[in-house]
Design a protein around this motif. Sequence first.
Motif, PDB file in Angstrom:
ATOM      1  N   THR A   1     -19.328  -2.732  -5.760  1.00  0.00           N
ATOM      2  CA  THR A   1     -18.525  -2.092  -6.807  1.00  0.00           C
ATOM      3  C   THR A   1     -19.186  -2.242  -8.166  1.00  0.00           C
ATOM      4  OG1 THR A   1     -16.509  -2.532  -5.536  1.00  0.00           O
ATOM      5  CG2 THR A   1     -16.253  -2.013  -7.875  1.00  0.00           C
TER       6      THR A   1
ATOM      7  N   GLU B   1      -8.930  -0.627   1.326  1.00  0.00           N
ATOM      8  CA  GLU B   1      -8.058   0.142   0.448  1.00  0.00           C
ATOM      9  C   GLU B   1      -8.776   1.354  -0.147  1.00  0.00           C
ATOM     10  OE1 GLU B   1      -4.969  -0.553   0.254  1.00  0.00           O
ATOM     11  OE2 GLU B   1      -4.961  -2.534   1.181  1.00  0.00           O
ATOM     12  N   THR B   2      -7.983   2.327  -0.554  1.00  0.00           N
ATOM     13  CA  THR B   2      -8.507   3.448  -1.323  1.00  0.00           C
ATOM     14  C   THR B   2      -8.810   2.976  -2.740  1.00  0.00           C
ATOM     15  OG1 THR B   2      -6.241   4.050  -1.896  1.00  0.00           O
ATOM     16  CG2 THR B   2      -7.208   5.124   0.014  1.00  0.00           C
ATOM     17  N   PRO B   3      -9.689   3.635  -3.489  1.00  0.00           N
ATOM     18  CA  PRO B   3     -10.458   4.811  -3.084  1.00  0.00           C
ATOM     19  C   PRO B   3     -11.664   4.429  -2.231  1.00  0.00           C
ATOM     20  CG  PRO B   3     -11.044   4.200  -5.321  1.00  0.00           C
ATOM     21  CD  PRO B   3      -9.939   3.259  -4.898  1.00  0.00           C
ATOM     22  N   TYR B   4     -12.248   5.410  -1.589  1.00  0.00           N
ATOM     23  CA  TYR B   4     -13.452   5.254  -0.777  1.00  0.00           C
ATOM     24  C   TYR B   4     -13.223   4.298   0.387  1.00  0.00           C
ATOM     25  CZ  TYR B   4     -14.902   6.891  -5.368  1.00  0.00           C
ATOM     26  OH  TYR B   4     -14.977   7.569  -6.555  1.00  0.00           O
ATOM     27  N   ALA B   5     -12.072   4.430   1.044  1.00  0.00           N
ATOM     28  CA  ALA B   5     -11.751   3.536   2.158  1.00  0.00           C
ATOM     29  C   ALA B   5     -12.768   3.672   3.283  1.00  0.00           C
ATOM     30  CB  ALA B   5     -10.341   3.832   2.673  1.00  0.00           C
TER      31      ALA B   5
ATOM     32  N   ASP C   1     -20.093   8.485  -6.080  1.00  0.00           N
ATOM     33  CA  ASP C   1     -19.634   7.134  -5.733  1.00  0.00           C
ATOM     34  C   ASP C   1     -19.595   6.929  -4.228  1.00  0.00           C
ATOM     35  OD1 ASP C   1     -19.323   6.613  -8.410  1.00  0.00           O
ATOM     36  OD2 ASP C   1     -17.132   6.646  -8.396  1.00  0.00           O
ATOM     37  N   GLU C   2     -19.031   7.901  -3.518  1.00  0.00           N
ATOM     38  CA  GLU C   2     -18.896   7.768  -2.069  1.00  0.00           C
ATOM     39  C   GLU C   2     -20.261   7.689  -1.394  1.00  0.00           C
ATOM     40  OE1 GLU C   2     -15.875   9.649   1.127  1.00  0.00           O
ATOM     41  OE2 GLU C   2     -17.086  11.105   0.013  1.00  0.00           O
TER      42      GLU C   2
ATOM     43  N   ASP D   1      -7.417   3.835   9.694  1.00  0.00           N
ATOM     44  CA  ASP D   1      -7.383   4.341   8.325  1.00  0.00           C
ATOM     45  C   ASP D   1      -5.977   4.537   7.786  1.00  0.00           C
ATOM     46  OD1 ASP D   1      -7.078   6.361  10.155  1.00  0.00           O
ATOM     47  OD2 ASP D   1      -8.298   7.830   9.094  1.00  0.00           O
TER      48      ASP D   1
ATOM     49  N   LYS E   1     -15.842   1.647   2.492  1.00  0.00           N
ATOM     50  CA  LYS E   1     -15.552   0.217   2.603  1.00  0.00           C
ATOM     51  C   LYS E   1     -15.445  -0.195   4.072  1.00  0.00           C
ATOM     52  CE  LYS E   1     -13.162   0.223  -1.850  1.00  0.00           C
ATOM     53  NZ  LYS E   1     -11.848   0.172  -2.531  1.00  0.00           N
TER      54      LYS E   1
ATOM     55  N   ARG F   1       0.823  -1.216   0.000  1.00  0.00           N
ATOM     56  CA  ARG F   1       0.000   0.000   0.000  1.00  0.00           C
ATOM     57  C   ARG F   1       0.856   1.264   0.000  1.00  0.00           C
ATOM     58  NH1 ARG F   1      -2.838   3.172   4.265  1.00  0.00           N
ATOM     59  NH2 ARG F   1      -4.900   3.774   3.464  1.00  0.00           N
TER      60      ARG F   1
ATOM     61  N   LYS G   1     -16.855  11.343  -8.043  1.00  0.00           N
ATOM     62  CA  LYS G   1     -16.285  10.882  -6.789  1.00  0.00           C
ATOM     63  C   LYS G   1     -17.262  11.056  -5.641  1.00  0.00           C
ATOM     64  CE  LYS G   1     -12.301  11.375  -3.723  1.00  0.00           C
ATOM     65  NZ  LYS G   1     -11.001  12.058  -3.473  1.00  0.00           N
TER      66      LYS G   1
END
Length: 433
Positions: free
Chosen positions: A313, A258-262, A335-336, A284, A265, A74, A332
């Motif tokens: 996803t 993981e990113t994006p949108y950690a 999506d979030e 985080d 998730k 990462r 973005k």
Amino acid sequence: MPDAEELVADALAAVRGTDVRQTERQLDRLMVGTGAADGATAVDAALARRLVRGLGRLWPRGWQPVDVHRIVRRRLDAGAARLVRDALAAQRREQAEPVPAWWDDQLRVLAAEGRDAAGQGSSASQGSKPARGRDLDAEVLAAWTAAEGLDRVDALRAAVDVLALVESLPPIAVLRPPPGSTGAALPRAAGTTRSGSPMLDRVRALLAKAESTTFPAEAEALTGKAQELIARHSIDEALLAAGTERGDVPSGVRLGVETPYAGAKALLVQEVAAANRCEAIWSDDLGFTTVLGWPADLVAVELLYTSLLVQATAAMLRGRAERRPGSGRRTKVWDESFLNAFALRIGERLRTATDAATEAAGQTEAGADRLLPVLAARGEAVRERLETLFPGVTRHRLSVRDAEGWSSGTSAADRASLDVGGGSTPRQVPGRP
């Protein structure tokens, strides 16, 4: 001329500093080596030895092989993670103390990932312990350099970066007894079971079919059966443990976020965990969520999260494609909001399913008078474990920034298959807005 260990130490100190020119000078000195005929071999051996020692010091500090591999990948890259994988194998060959079975399981998983990625065996692999020597130490770095197709300058730079990261990792919660530990005051039934259970094999098969089918009704039927199996298994395990003197305590597992949108998730992990009588803490900056619970429940969380993340996803990408041109906010933000709404709605559905399974079990041979106190006691034990391992946990609230994305994510969660049922200061992931 300085010896190899001194050259490595100087390069590490420079990399940790802010003087770029000094860093380049020290890396140049590392490239030149000790000046002896075997100076390059001595440097490679010193780097490998220090990396192996650094890894060994992480285990009593809570880190596990998969954790180290994940954070190196990462924060650096996949090539750096492969060097760690090879160093882990070398470190395993050195370990004289007792090593738990789950430890070797993790190393085998990492080795298998390396073979799958490269189409061949890794440059270093677990096996019988060979004679120790400087040439063998140097071989780890040399084999990795050749496998990655790097020149010596880039290989040394990458190896020093890996070593600097490994030596800088902070202590984290000790979830399982590390190699050589007696395991006192640590979970005896630690971690999740990945294989060896016919019931879990059936669940995995059902989930694979549910994810691949294009017919929603078929997916619901398949995942409904998986939910029934895992929920009943969890209850059976609780009743069995209550009738024995096993002395188990809740265990834990870390799931990569993981990113994006950690954040979204991590919220999905928390919702799945809560529905399965577990607690989830998101770290985080380290890129993972720690889930605490009983082994059968941890299995459910791991399987559910993995499958629902795939579904979320895919649904997000479909919803993004269906948006009207020029509608809503930027992608973005949409999506979030979509993923946050999906996680919260899935959590509601899972909790409803878990409650129904518990009620049904209470009406059978178990009896509510026996089952509910057992589940309550296990829930309290998980919360106590949380307070012991994470006394400084904090919470933060969820914000909704795109109403269209939120509505679309909620609808997608309603359509989703239910696969199974029932550093900085770590924090529990966002709650409901």
